[in-house]
Write a protein that holds these residues in place. Structure first.
Motif, short mmCIF file in Angstrom:
data_model
loop_
_atom_site.label_atom_id
_atom_site.label_comp_id
_atom_site.label_asym_id
_atom_site.label_seq_id
_atom_site.Cartn_x
_atom_site.Cartn_y
_atom_site.Cartn_z
N LEU A 98 0.85 7.13 -7.97
CA LEU A 98 0.75 5.93 -7.13
C LEU A 98 1.83 4.92 -7.51
O LEU A 98 2.50 4.35 -6.64
N ALA A 99 2.02 4.70 -8.82
CA ALA A 99 3.02 3.74 -9.28
C ALA A 99 4.43 4.18 -8.89
O ALA A 99 5.25 3.37 -8.43
N LEU A 100 4.73 5.47 -9.04
CA LEU A 100 6.06 5.96 -8.69
C LEU A 100 6.29 5.90 -7.18
O LEU A 100 7.42 5.65 -6.73
N GLY A 101 5.24 6.12 -6.40
CA GLY A 101 5.37 5.96 -4.95
C GLY A 101 5.71 4.54 -4.58
O GLY A 101 6.57 4.29 -3.72
N VAL A 102 5.06 3.58 -5.23
CA VAL A 102 5.35 2.17 -4.98
C VAL A 102 6.78 1.84 -5.38
O VAL A 102 7.51 1.14 -4.66
N VAL A 103 7.22 2.35 -6.54
CA VAL A 103 8.60 2.11 -6.99
C VAL A 103 9.60 2.66 -5.97
O VAL A 103 10.59 2.02 -5.63
N GLY A 104 9.33 3.87 -5.47
CA GLY A 104 10.23 4.48 -4.50
C GLY A 104 10.34 3.65 -3.22
O GLY A 104 11.45 3.43 -2.71
N VAL A 105 9.20 3.20 -2.71
CA VAL A 105 9.22 2.38 -1.49
C VAL A 105 9.94 1.05 -1.76
O VAL A 105 10.72 0.57 -0.93
N THR A 106 9.68 0.46 -2.92
CA THR A 106 10.29 -0.82 -3.25
C THR A 106 11.81 -0.71 -3.37
O THR A 106 12.54 -1.64 -3.03
N LEU A 107 12.29 0.43 -3.85
CA LEU A 107 13.73 0.65 -3.92
C LEU A 107 14.34 0.92 -2.55
O LEU A 107 15.39 0.38 -2.18
N PHE A 166 2.67 9.67 -2.79
CA PHE A 166 1.43 9.18 -2.19
C PHE A 166 0.55 10.35 -1.75
O PHE A 166 -0.68 10.33 -1.93
N GLY A 167 1.16 11.39 -1.17
CA GLY A 167 0.39 12.55 -0.76
C GLY A 167 -0.23 13.28 -1.95
O GLY A 167 -1.39 13.69 -1.90
N ALA A 168 0.56 13.42 -3.03
CA ALA A 168 0.04 14.08 -4.23
C ALA A 168 -1.06 13.25 -4.88
O ALA A 168 -1.99 13.80 -5.48
N GLY A 222 -2.85 0.95 -2.19
CA GLY A 222 -3.40 1.51 -3.42
C GLY A 222 -4.85 1.15 -3.63
O GLY A 222 -5.66 1.99 -4.05
N LEU A 223 -5.21 -0.10 -3.33
CA LEU A 223 -6.61 -0.52 -3.47
C LEU A 223 -7.52 0.25 -2.51
O LEU A 223 -8.64 0.63 -2.85
N ARG A 224 -7.04 0.48 -1.30
CA ARG A 224 -7.84 1.24 -0.34
C ARG A 224 -8.05 2.68 -0.80
O ARG A 224 -9.13 3.24 -0.67
N LEU A 225 -6.98 3.26 -1.37
CA LEU A 225 -7.10 4.62 -1.87
C LEU A 225 -8.08 4.69 -3.04
O LEU A 225 -8.89 5.62 -3.15
N ARG A 226 -8.02 3.69 -3.93
CA ARG A 226 -8.95 3.67 -5.06
C ARG A 226 -10.39 3.46 -4.58
O ARG A 226 -11.33 4.04 -5.12
N ARG A 227 -10.56 2.64 -3.54
CA ARG A 227 -11.88 2.42 -3.00
C ARG A 227 -12.42 3.71 -2.37
O ARG A 227 -13.59 4.04 -2.50
#
Length: 305
Positions: A254-263, A242-244, A297-302
């Motif tokens: 972003l996708a890999l950060g989400v996967v990590g949190v989900t795991l 997420f920081g990167a 993720g949506l906030r970051l994209r915005r």
């Protein structure tokens, strides 16, 4: 109509990539889009597909032919057949040659990736001791040399896979496949691939692969006596992703950060509650994590827009 970039235009693209105006991946995409045959994309695509199909049929036919009598063959015959397959793949790749980008470059990359696999099998079949270590090291060497020649994604992925296999084989030979050694080795390897992404042409593939390898290493520790190391490291890797992402703005991070949190979050809850939560509740919790991650993720994209 055939359109080719001039050497001066190639040099300007390289200069832009070196100065950081565009990434090397973007420069390669521009080169691929402009330095091509205009008006005949379907033909190029057809020949590329035929190349893939031909390679698959050759390998499939050889596998069936060899598989029918593989157990009856003496070791020299097995090694000779695998070495011959490796040589054929390499020679065909060199004969096709051509530009690193475009259909021929992609076909050559696939052939070299396959050659790294057959080379590993050749060495593994020839040895009685340290066969896994020697096989993965050979596959890694051939894949790296193939990437130097063609700079293709398939051969890069083969190099990542064989490097992970080398770590696992080394842990098995020297550390009896203990969980700490495997986890540490894979996490260090992932960090190495992430660092190498800075100098490789396919940056996103390289650092994405590095993060995946590191995350696998962290998840390997979940099975240890103290599983909090596993999900804790997974959460740390996700936080780094997420920081990167704030710097790199890559959807892969972003996708890999989400996967990590989900795991990691369901694993942590399961550990803290000593398995008191049932499967449906864990599924529900995973869905909540996805929703929260999607909102972030949506906030970051915005914010990026």
């Amino acid at each position: 109509m055939r359109y080719r970039l001039t050497p001066e235009q190639h040099k300007r693209l390289e200069d832009l990539a070196e100065r950081g105006v565009i990434s090397r991946e973007q420069a390669a995409e521009v080169r691929d889009a402009l330095d091509s045959d205009r008006g005949a994309p379907a033909g190029g695509g057809l020949w590329e597909v035929l190349g893939y199909v031909g390679g698959a049929l050759v390998l499939g036919g050889a596998s069936l032919l060899v598989g029918m009598s593989w157990d009856d063959l003496p070791r020299p015959a097995k090694v000779g057949l695998l070495a011959a397959a490796t040589l054929v793949l390499v020679v065909v790749g060199l004969v096709i040659g051509g530009e690193r980008q475009g259909p021929r470059g992609r076909i050559v990359s696939v052939l070299f990736a396959l050659a790294s696999g057959t080379a590993a099998l050749t060495v593994g079949s020839a040895l009685d001791e340290y066969e896994s270590l020697a096989a993965t090291a050979t596959g890694l060497l051939v894949a790296v040399l193939g990437y130097v020649v063609v700079r293709g994604i398939p051969v890069l992925l083969a190099a990542v896979a064989f490097s992970a296999g080398l770590v696992l084989a080394g842990a098995g030979e020297w550390f009896d496949s203990s969980t700490p050694s495997v986890s540490a080795g894979l996490i260090v390897l992932g960090a190495l691939w992430t660092a190498l992404a800075l100098v490789l042409e396919h940056r996103r593939v390289a650092y994405g692969s590095g993060v995946v390898v590191a995350m696998i290493g962290a998840q390997y520790a979940v099975s240890a006596e103290q599983p909090w190391w596993g999900y804790g490291l997974t959460l740390l890797i996700a936080a780094l992703c997420f920081g990167a992402y704030l710097v790199e703005r890559s959807a892969v991070l972003l996708a890999l950060g989400v996967v990590g949190v989900t795991l990691a979050v369901p694993e942590a809850v399961w550990d803290w509650t000593d398995g008191a939560l049932s499967g449906p509740l864990l599924v529900l919790l995973t869905g909540v994590v996805f929703l929260v991650a999607g909102g972030v993720g949506l906030r970051l994209r915005r914010a990026k827009g």
